[in-house]
Design a protein around this motif. Structure first.
Motif, PDB file in Angstrom:
ATOM      1  N   GLN A  51      40.264  50.969  29.646  1.00 16.64           N
ATOM      2  CA  GLN A  51      41.224  50.229  30.462  1.00 16.64           C
ATOM      3  C   GLN A  51      40.691  50.019  31.881  1.00 16.64           C
ATOM      4  O   GLN A  51      40.859  48.944  32.461  1.00 16.64           O
ATOM      5  CB  GLN A  51      42.578  50.941  30.500  1.00 16.64           C
ATOM      6  N   GLU A  55      40.055  46.402  33.796  1.00 11.88           N
ATOM      7  CA  GLU A  55      40.582  46.053  35.108  1.00 11.88           C
ATOM      8  C   GLU A  55      39.477  45.664  36.080  1.00 11.88           C
ATOM      9  O   GLU A  55      39.627  44.713  36.861  1.00 11.88           O
ATOM     10  CB  GLU A  55      41.411  47.207  35.659  1.00 11.88           C
ATOM     11  N   HIS A  58      38.305  42.203  35.035  1.00 11.40           N
ATOM     12  CA  HIS A  58      39.320  41.204  35.400  1.00 11.40           C
ATOM     13  C   HIS A  58      39.287  40.910  36.905  1.00 11.40           C
ATOM     14  O   HIS A  58      39.329  39.742  37.320  1.00 11.40           O
ATOM     15  CB  HIS A  58      40.703  41.683  34.977  1.00 11.40           C
TER      16      HIS A  58
END
Length: 71
Positions: A51, A55, A58
């Protein structure tokens, strides 16, 4: 002597944005590689790190998309 750099708009130096663009692409590529490595890691899957990489990727893609276009 310094090289002539093309500027656009209000003091946007394209030489600096190209270097930033290259750095962001390199970081995205490295984070994607590390994320893939975690996903392929045998028995233990570290979901929090996966995760975190999502992030990071992104955020860098968002920064990349906000840079002025290449000429």
């Amino acid at each position: 002597m310094s090289k002539h750099r093309q500027t656009v708009g209000v003091g946007v130096n394209l030489g600096h944005t190209e270097a930033l663009r290259d750095q962001l692409v390199a970081e995205i590529t490295e984070y994607e590689r590390q994320q893939a490595s975690l996903k392929l890691n045998g028995n233990h899957v570290n979901f929090s790190m996966i995760q975190t990489y999502k992030e990071l990727i992104h955020a860098r893609r968002e920064m990349l998309n906000k840079l002025p276009p290449r000429f």
